[in-house]
Design a protein around this motif. Structure first.
Motif, PDB file in Angstrom:
ATOM      1  N   ILE A 156      -3.921  -2.935  -0.111  1.00 35.74           N
ATOM      2  CA  ILE A 156      -3.052  -3.005  -1.261  1.00 35.74           C
ATOM      3  C   ILE A 156      -1.825  -3.508  -0.731  1.00 35.74           C
ATOM      4  CG2 ILE A 156      -2.253  -0.465  -1.201  1.00 35.74           C
ATOM      5  CD1 ILE A 156      -1.926  -0.699  -4.323  1.00 35.74           C
ATOM      6  N   LYS A 157      -1.275  -4.426  -1.642  1.00 30.68           N
ATOM      7  CA  LYS A 157      -0.056  -5.062  -1.260  1.00 30.68           C
ATOM      8  C   LYS A 157       0.723  -5.141  -2.603  1.00 30.68           C
ATOM      9  CE  LYS A 157      -1.391  -9.116   0.330  1.00 30.68           C
ATOM     10  NZ  LYS A 157      -1.306 -10.572   1.018  1.00 30.68           N
ATOM     11  N   CYS A 158       2.037  -4.969  -2.766  1.00 28.35           N
ATOM     12  CA  CYS A 158       2.840  -4.832  -3.620  1.00 28.35           C
ATOM     13  C   CYS A 158       4.386  -5.325  -3.531  1.00 28.35           C
ATOM     14  CB  CYS A 158       2.749  -3.694  -4.436  1.00 28.35           C
ATOM     15  SG  CYS A 158       3.700  -3.553  -6.023  1.00 28.35           S
ATOM     16  N   ASP A 159       4.818  -6.198  -4.345  1.00 24.49           N
ATOM     17  CA  ASP A 159       6.159  -6.386  -4.077  1.00 24.49           C
ATOM     18  C   ASP A 159       7.222  -5.271  -4.159  1.00 24.49           C
ATOM     19  OD1 ASP A 159       5.500  -9.081  -3.558  1.00 24.49           O
ATOM     20  OD2 ASP A 159       6.110  -9.659  -5.831  1.00 24.49           O
ATOM     21  N   ASN A 160       6.975  -4.259  -4.741  1.00 26.47           N
ATOM     22  CA  ASN A 160       7.605  -3.130  -4.781  1.00 26.47           C
ATOM     23  C   ASN A 160       6.774  -2.200  -3.779  1.00 26.47           C
ATOM     24  OD1 ASN A 160       8.908  -0.653  -5.643  1.00 26.47           O
ATOM     25  ND2 ASN A 160       8.488  -0.913  -8.004  1.00 26.47           N
ATOM     26  N   PRO A 161       7.773  -1.809  -2.760  1.00 28.49           N
ATOM     27  CA  PRO A 161       7.193  -0.764  -1.764  1.00 28.49           C
ATOM     28  C   PRO A 161       7.152   0.453  -2.142  1.00 28.49           C
ATOM     29  CG  PRO A 161       9.572  -1.463  -1.424  1.00 28.49           C
ATOM     30  CD  PRO A 161       9.075  -2.567  -2.476  1.00 28.49           C
ATOM     31  N   GLU A 162       7.918   0.933  -3.208  1.00 26.94           N
ATOM     32  CA  GLU A 162       7.964   2.318  -3.580  1.00 26.94           C
ATOM     33  C   GLU A 162       6.470   2.534  -4.017  1.00 26.94           C
ATOM     34  OE1 GLU A 162      10.623   2.912  -6.735  1.00 26.94           O
ATOM     35  OE2 GLU A 162      12.339   2.606  -5.607  1.00 26.94           O
ATOM     36  N   VAL A 163       5.729   1.629  -4.766  1.00 30.04           N
ATOM     37  CA  VAL A 163       4.225   1.832  -5.015  1.00 30.04           C
ATOM     38  C   VAL A 163       3.251   2.048  -3.996  1.00 30.04           C
ATOM     39  CG1 VAL A 163       2.281   0.732  -6.357  1.00 30.04           C
ATOM     40  CG2 VAL A 163       4.756   0.467  -7.259  1.00 30.04           C
ATOM     41  N   VAL A 164       3.508   1.546  -3.105  1.00 30.66           N
ATOM     42  CA  VAL A 164       2.703   1.686  -1.859  1.00 30.66           C
ATOM     43  C   VAL A 164       2.720   2.930  -1.283  1.00 30.66           C
ATOM     44  CG1 VAL A 164       1.728   0.671   0.391  1.00 30.66           C
ATOM     45  CG2 VAL A 164       2.388  -0.960  -1.394  1.00 30.66           C
ATOM     46  N   ASN A 165       4.200   3.252  -1.081  1.00 31.61           N
ATOM     47  CA  ASN A 165       4.669   4.397  -0.383  1.00 31.61           C
ATOM     48  C   ASN A 165       4.227   5.628  -1.253  1.00 31.61           C
ATOM     49  OD1 ASN A 165       5.827   3.216   1.603  1.00 31.61           O
ATOM     50  ND2 ASN A 165       8.030   2.949   0.592  1.00 31.61           N
ATOM     51  N   GLN A 166       4.165   5.527  -2.666  1.00 29.29           N
ATOM     52  CA  GLN A 166       3.909   6.647  -3.538  1.00 29.29           C
ATOM     53  C   GLN A 166       2.120   7.083  -3.418  1.00 29.29           C
ATOM     54  OE1 GLN A 166       5.781   8.979  -5.572  1.00 29.29           O
ATOM     55  NE2 GLN A 166       3.749   9.954  -5.304  1.00 29.29           N
ATOM     56  N   LEU A 167       1.464   5.879  -3.157  1.00 28.05           N
ATOM     57  CA  LEU A 167       0.001   6.094  -2.932  1.00 28.05           C
ATOM     58  C   LEU A 167      -0.277   6.479  -1.584  1.00 28.05           C
ATOM     59  CD1 LEU A 167      -1.092   2.664  -4.637  1.00 28.05           C
ATOM     60  CD2 LEU A 167      -1.477   4.995  -5.767  1.00 28.05           C
ATOM     61  N   LYS A 168       0.643   6.166  -0.640  1.00 29.93           N
ATOM     62  CA  LYS A 168       0.284   6.840   0.660  1.00 29.93           C
ATOM     63  C   LYS A 168       0.770   8.279   0.839  1.00 29.93           C
ATOM     64  CE  LYS A 168       1.169   2.741   3.434  1.00 29.93           C
ATOM     65  NZ  LYS A 168       1.947   1.995   4.504  1.00 29.93           N
ATOM     66  N   PHE A 169       1.755   8.656   0.116  1.00 27.05           N
ATOM     67  CA  PHE A 169       2.220   9.943  -0.078  1.00 27.05           C
ATOM     68  C   PHE A 169       1.044  11.027  -0.761  1.00 27.05           C
ATOM     69  CE2 PHE A 169       4.342  13.232  -2.427  1.00 27.05           C
ATOM     70  CZ  PHE A 169       4.771  14.162  -1.416  1.00 27.05           C
ATOM     71  N   ASP A 170       0.584  10.316  -1.858  1.00 28.09           N
ATOM     72  CA  ASP A 170      -0.467  11.151  -2.709  1.00 28.09           C
ATOM     73  C   ASP A 170      -1.607  11.432  -1.524  1.00 28.09           C
ATOM     74  OD1 ASP A 170       1.088  10.903  -4.854  1.00 28.09           O
ATOM     75  OD2 ASP A 170       0.063   9.096  -5.666  1.00 28.09           O
ATOM     76  N   ILE A 171      -2.115  10.300  -0.963  1.00 27.83           N
ATOM     77  CA  ILE A 171      -3.220  10.547  -0.047  1.00 27.83           C
ATOM     78  C   ILE A 171      -3.028  11.505   1.113  1.00 27.83           C
ATOM     79  CG2 ILE A 171      -4.702   9.219   1.717  1.00 27.83           C
ATOM     80  CD1 ILE A 171      -4.362   6.878  -0.004  1.00 27.83           C
ATOM     81  N   VAL A 172      -1.996  11.573   1.602  1.00 29.31           N
ATOM     82  CA  VAL A 172      -1.439  12.389   2.694  1.00 29.31           C
ATOM     83  C   VAL A 172      -1.453  13.815   2.118  1.00 29.31           C
ATOM     84  CG1 VAL A 172       0.377  13.228   4.147  1.00 29.31           C
ATOM     85  CG2 VAL A 172      -0.311  10.873   4.097  1.00 29.31           C
ATOM     86  N   LYS A 173      -0.811  13.978   0.932  1.00 28.45           N
ATOM     87  CA  LYS A 173      -0.674  15.276   0.435  1.00 28.45           C
ATOM     88  C   LYS A 173      -2.131  15.798   0.002  1.00 28.45           C
ATOM     89  CE  LYS A 173       1.748  17.442  -3.604  1.00 28.45           C
ATOM     90  NZ  LYS A 173       2.355  17.357  -4.748  1.00 28.45           N
ATOM     91  N   MET A 174      -3.073  14.921  -0.507  1.00 25.82           N
ATOM     92  CA  MET A 174      -4.296  15.212  -1.037  1.00 25.82           C
ATOM     93  C   MET A 174      -5.259  15.578   0.216  1.00 25.82           C
ATOM     94  SD  MET A 174      -7.335  13.074  -3.314  1.00 25.82           S
ATOM     95  CE  MET A 174      -7.153  11.830  -2.038  1.00 25.82           C
TER      96      MET A 174
END
Length: 392
Positions: free
Chosen positions: A367-385
């Motif tokens: 996944i690539k996105c101009d808004n780094p918050e989106v990628v960081n949030q998804l990474k955080f979700d995966i780590v939390k899960m």
């Protein structure tokens, strides 16, 4: 009721109306509508009153009761039944004939009878004509009044009306129609039952009229953060309904062409304004912008946020591709290799996509996105899960 229900029951100190007595009157009125759903618990701060109901159990929206209530005087209710009783024979009556019948047949035997003058009766008849209860016609200089005959059989539409009354934003109309039919055993259940939208009915009705008639709207909106009221002159374009959270939004433009969105439950009042001659130009601008709208953010500067997602699709999983095509609100899908499809889009706010993207976790290769918050949030979700399932 909206003030209490949406924003939480207020204490006497928080209630900003006339007096503590007004607080008690409003609270008792709500209790009379909702009865069993009004609960309270004692806390250190005092008695905490709240409304509690199970949306899956309540298949008839109890909040519609507020629309079906009406305050009246003893004269109002007396005149109501007298008029309907006189007109029950289906004949036409003049105003003077009605007054004569009221005096001679209904009030004559009372020691201190009520008095109804010509002006009061005329106003009541005019009100009932507007409500569709009575019809009138002119013969010469005289106006004749007659009760409207209800010849419409809606029994064939009972299932549609039942569903409409609970699912549509103007469902209170269906609830009124249901009152005319015999009550049957309940046969509907709702996974997501957004009963609170009932409170927005009058606001939504005016917004829809504004869109249909292409009129300017004057709206009073309350800020979600600081509760400050602001007034706006806007061109209404679309009404957005969230099937996920049940919230409704007005997509509109100010008079200078800037597109905006307002949450309906924070709009306090709406007034219809003048007809907009160049409405089509505002609508064309919206149609161009909607190509880059994922949710309700419709104007976030000139730059779009680009996003690319590579999704794994194994052989025999064509339903994933169909789902991508069905659920994407903008953007495009292309096949990269035998097992990879790429979704790309340029949107105003990629944060609005996070909930949807999460449903593909496990299939996302990159996944690539101009808004780094989106990628960081998804990474955080995966780590939390992973931590939750003790994978890490």
């Amino acid at each position: 009721m909206k003030e209490f229900y949406i924003y939480g029951f207020k204490t006497r100190e928080e209630f900003d109306e006339k007096s503590a007595r007004s607080y008690d009157n409003e609270r008792r009125r709500i209790e009379s509508y909702l009865g069993e759903y009004v609960c309270f618990r004692q806390t250190q701060a005092g008695k905490n009153v709240y409304i509690s109901m199970d949306g899956t159990e309540n298949t008839h929206n109890p909040l519609y009761k507020a629309f079906k209530s009406k305050s009246f005087t003893d004269k109002d209710i007396t005149l109501h039944f007298i008029i309907l009783d006189i007109l029950a024979d289906g004949k036409y009556y003049t105003l003077k004939e009605l007054l004569k019948n009221i005096d001679n047949d209904y009030l004559y035997n009372f020691q201190e009878p009520m008095c109804f003058d010509e002006s009061t009766l005329r106003k009541k008849l005019k009100e009932y004509i507007q409500l569709g209860i009575i019809e009138s016609k002119k013969e010469g200089r005289q106006v004749l009044y007659k009760i409207v005959e209800d010849e419409l059989d809606i029994s064939e539409y009972k299932e549609a009306i039942r569903f409409f009354s609970e699912e549509n934003m103007l469902g209170v109309v269906g609830s009124y129609l249901e009152d005319k039919m015999e009550q049957e055993k309940e046969y509907l259940a709702f996974k997501n039952h957004y009963i609170m939208n009932a409170y927005d009915t009058e606001i939504i009705e005016k917004i829809l009229r504004g869109i249909y008639e292409r009129r300017q709207l004057m709206i009073a909106n309350q800020s979600r953060r600081n509760k400050v009221m602001s007034e706006w002159k806007v061109v209404p374009l679309k009404l957005y309904v969230s099937t996920q959270g049940g919230r409704n939004y007005l997509i509109c433009s100010n008079m200078y062409g800037k597109q905006m969105s307002f949450r309906i439950d924070y709009i306090k009042s709406v007034q219809l304004g003048e007809i907009i001659e160049n409405y089509d130009s505002y609508l064309r601008d919206y149609q161009n912008r909607v190509k880059h709208m994922w949710g309700v953010v419709c104007d976030k500067g000139k730059n779009y946020e680009h996003i690319e997602i590579d999704i794994n699709v194994e052989q025999g999983e064509d339903y994933i591709v169909k789902r991508l095509s069905r659920e994407k609100r903008c953007g495009k899908i292309e096949k990269i290799d035998d097992n990879t499809y790429r979704f790309t889009a340029d949107v105003y706010d990629s944060n609005e996509m996070i909930t949807w993207i999460r449903t593909f976790i496990g299939r996302i290769k990159k996944i690539k996105c101009d808004n780094p918050e989106v990628v960081n949030q998804l990474k955080f979700d995966i780590v939390k899960m992973a931590k939750w399932y003790e994978v890490m």
